[in-house]
Design a protein around this motif. Structure first.
Motif, mmCIF file in Angstrom:
data_model
loop_
_atom_site.group_PDB
_atom_site.id
_atom_site.type_symbol
_atom_site.label_atom_id
_atom_site.label_comp_id
_atom_site.label_asym_id
_atom_site.label_seq_id
_atom_site.Cartn_x
_atom_site.Cartn_y
_atom_site.Cartn_z
ATOM 1 N N LYS A 171 0.840 -1.196 0.000
ATOM 2 C CA LYS A 171 0.000 0.000 0.000
ATOM 3 C C LYS A 171 0.878 1.250 0.000
ATOM 4 C CE LYS A 171 -3.482 1.771 3.115
ATOM 5 N NZ LYS A 171 -4.199 1.482 4.345
ATOM 6 N N CYS A 172 0.686 2.088 -1.004
ATOM 7 C CA CYS A 172 1.483 3.322 -1.101
ATOM 8 C C CYS A 172 1.209 4.198 0.124
ATOM 9 C CB CYS A 172 1.118 4.079 -2.369
ATOM 10 S SG CYS A 172 2.106 5.559 -2.631
ATOM 11 N N VAL A 173 2.267 4.747 0.701
ATOM 12 C CA VAL A 173 2.087 5.554 1.915
ATOM 13 C C VAL A 173 1.605 6.968 1.592
ATOM 14 C CG1 VAL A 173 3.758 4.248 3.290
ATOM 15 C CG2 VAL A 173 4.536 6.209 1.941
ATOM 16 N N HIS A 174 1.415 7.270 0.307
ATOM 17 C CA HIS A 174 0.829 8.566 -0.040
ATOM 18 C C HIS A 174 -0.680 8.492 0.170
ATOM 19 C CE1 HIS A 174 -0.404 11.690 -3.247
ATOM 20 N NE2 HIS A 174 -0.158 12.305 -2.095
ATOM 21 N N LEU A 175 -1.394 7.835 -0.757
ATOM 22 C CA LEU A 175 -2.852 7.758 -0.629
ATOM 23 C C LEU A 175 -3.387 6.331 -0.728
ATOM 24 C CD1 LEU A 175 -4.001 10.956 -2.605
ATOM 25 C CD2 LEU A 175 -3.865 10.629 -0.132
ATOM 26 N N GLY A 176 -2.491 5.360 -0.632
ATOM 27 C CA GLY A 176 -2.969 3.984 -0.475
ATOM 28 C C GLY A 176 -3.101 3.141 -1.722
ATOM 29 N N CYS A 177 -2.635 3.612 -2.885
ATOM 30 C CA CYS A 177 -2.717 2.773 -4.088
ATOM 31 C C CYS A 177 -1.792 1.560 -3.940
ATOM 32 C CB CYS A 177 -2.282 3.569 -5.319
ATOM 33 S SG CYS A 177 -3.450 4.848 -5.800
ATOM 34 N N SER A 178 -2.069 0.519 -4.710
ATOM 35 C CA SER A 178 -1.184 -0.648 -4.740
ATOM 36 C C SER A 178 0.050 -0.290 -5.560
ATOM 37 C CB SER A 178 -1.893 -1.832 -5.392
ATOM 38 O OG SER A 178 -2.939 -2.255 -4.572
ATOM 39 N N GLU A 189 7.166 1.609 -8.162
ATOM 40 C CA GLU A 189 6.701 2.870 -8.742
ATOM 41 C C GLU A 189 5.171 2.917 -8.703
ATOM 42 O OE1 GLU A 189 8.563 3.470 -12.531
ATOM 43 O OE2 GLU A 189 10.576 3.062 -11.725
ATOM 44 N N CYS A 190 4.672 3.904 -7.999
ATOM 45 C CA CYS A 190 3.224 4.009 -7.826
ATOM 46 C C CYS A 190 2.583 4.650 -9.061
ATOM 47 C CB CYS A 190 2.904 4.839 -6.579
ATOM 48 S SG CYS A 190 1.126 4.927 -6.263
ATOM 49 N N PRO A 191 1.598 3.976 -9.644
ATOM 50 C CA PRO A 191 0.973 4.505 -10.861
ATOM 51 C C PRO A 191 0.015 5.665 -10.598
ATOM 52 C CG PRO A 191 -0.118 2.475 -10.206
ATOM 53 C CD PRO A 191 1.017 2.684 -9.239
ATOM 54 N N CYS A 192 -0.360 5.892 -9.349
ATOM 55 C CA CYS A 192 -1.375 6.919 -9.077
ATOM 56 C C CYS A 192 -0.813 8.340 -9.172
ATOM 57 C CB CYS A 192 -1.988 6.685 -7.696
ATOM 58 S SG CYS A 192 -2.953 5.163 -7.617
ATOM 59 N N HIS A 193 0.245 8.616 -8.422
ATOM 60 C CA HIS A 193 0.801 9.981 -8.442
ATOM 61 C C HIS A 193 2.315 9.964 -8.614
ATOM 62 C CE1 HIS A 193 -2.788 9.841 -5.746
ATOM 63 N NE2 HIS A 193 -3.188 10.736 -6.627
ATOM 64 N N GLY A 194 2.865 8.789 -8.921
ATOM 65 C CA GLY A 194 4.272 8.719 -9.304
ATOM 66 C C GLY A 194 5.294 8.605 -8.192
ATOM 67 N N SER A 195 4.892 8.268 -6.986
ATOM 68 C CA SER A 195 5.911 8.083 -5.933
ATOM 69 C C SER A 195 6.791 6.882 -6.285
ATOM 70 C CB SER A 195 5.246 7.839 -4.574
ATOM 71 O OG SER A 195 4.686 9.034 -4.089
ATOM 72 N N LYS A 196 8.062 6.995 -5.951
ATOM 73 C CA LYS A 196 9.003 5.917 -6.284
ATOM 74 C C LYS A 196 9.807 5.534 -5.039
ATOM 75 C CE LYS A 196 9.367 7.075 -11.189
ATOM 76 N NZ LYS A 196 8.357 8.143 -11.213
ATOM 77 N N GLY A 206 8.648 11.755 -5.491
ATOM 78 C CA GLY A 206 7.188 11.809 -5.533
ATOM 79 C C GLY A 206 6.582 12.340 -4.244
ATOM 80 N N PRO A 207 5.243 12.355 -4.176
ATOM 81 C CA PRO A 207 4.558 12.982 -3.030
ATOM 82 C C PRO A 207 4.503 12.125 -1.760
ATOM 83 C CG PRO A 207 2.946 12.128 -4.590
ATOM 84 C CD PRO A 207 4.303 11.891 -5.208
ATOM 85 N N ALA A 208 4.950 10.882 -1.807
ATOM 86 C CA ALA A 208 4.886 10.029 -0.599
ATOM 87 C C ALA A 208 5.661 10.685 0.545
ATOM 88 C CB ALA A 208 5.462 8.649 -0.891
#
Ligand code: FES
Length: 257
Positions: A171-178, A189-196, A206-208
């Motif tokens: 779970k991405c620590v930004h907004l929870g995407c897989s 690499e998170c596909p939602c907002h690009g955190s890496k 990224g925003p994480a």
């Protein structure tokens, strides 16, 4: 708060709410006296004067109801309270079932993944983490400096330096995407907002707000055991214990991330 504690709190609050509701029902004021406006006949057994208005107290009415059996109003009231009780009980049990850690595997339990030495050589060779569908984590050998990891609380709690593995919550620590793994860059690499995140789950861009959260890993009897009952908060931004740069092209490119 652990899931077990949360489940206990929900059940406790539900029972207290039910108890308070029942107390309220018992303590609420009596209804206004019922007025029988029928005129008494001259032959009335009560001996009342014709034209007299008779008032019956709630107690008298109740005793009259009891004498006549369960009235329609009593039946509706009891059915109403029973429906509320069943609903609350159902909610409490469903919450308990959802939140109570599973003994037989799955997120919230200790998950035995496989033979430690076999997994260690396979993962080191492939350099790609394996995803565990029961525990929602990526398992990878720790690619970094154990001495550096041993000084970072999140790594110590996750037992990374000693076990040699990292189990990263997907779970991405930004907004929870897989968060999927990118085989070319060897980063998550998170596909939602690009955190890496690096292959060790350390924040790179990224925003994480931090690195990926993780689970404790132990080697028990030669097997890898991942404890998913407690999510360990990932190390802060700026943590670099392994390879700092990507190894190839990124899978996710979002401008500004
Ligand atoms: S949810 Fe992953 S970057 Fe926003």
């Amino acid at each position: 708060m652990t899931q077990t504690a949360l489940a206990a709190v929900i059940v406790g609050v539900t029972l207290v709410a039910w108890a308070l509701f029942m107390l309220y029902l018992r303590a609420r004021p009596e209804a206004a006296p019922h007025v029988e406006s029928s005129l008494m006949s001259p032959q009335s057994s009560t001996g009342a004067v014709p034209g007299t208005v008779i008032e019956r107290s709630p107690r008298a009415r109740r005793s009259g109801d009891d004498a006549a059996g369960v009235t329609r109003r009593q039946f509706i009231n009891r059915a109403y309270f029973a429906a509320i009780a069943v609903g609350l009980l159902n909610f409490a049990l469903a919450s308990l079932d959802y939140l109570w850690p599973r003994g037989g595997g799955g997120l919230g339990s200790k998950i035995t993944v496989g033979d430690a030495e076999t997994m260690r050589s396979q993962l080191a060779q492939s350099r790609s983490p394996v995803f565990n569908v029961d525990g929602f984590f990526w398992l990878m050998v720790y690619e970094g400096q154990p001495a550096a990891a041993a000084k970072i609380p999140a790594y110590v709690t996750a037992n990374t330096a000693q076990s040699g593995f990292v189990a990263l919550y997907r779970k991405c620590v930004h907004l929870g995407c897989s968060v999927p793994f990118c085989d070319t860059s060897k980063w998550f690499e998170c596909p939602c907002h690009g955190s890496k995140y690096s292959i060790n789950g350390e924040y790179r861009s990224g925003p994480a707000p931090r690195s990926l959260d993780r689970f404790r890993v132990d080697i028990v009897g030669g097997k890898i055991v991942v404890d998913t009952s407690q999510v360990i908060t990932g190390p802060p931004r700026g943590t670099v214990t392994g390879q700092p740069a990507p190894e190839g092209v990124h899978c996710v490119t979002i401008s500004g991330a």
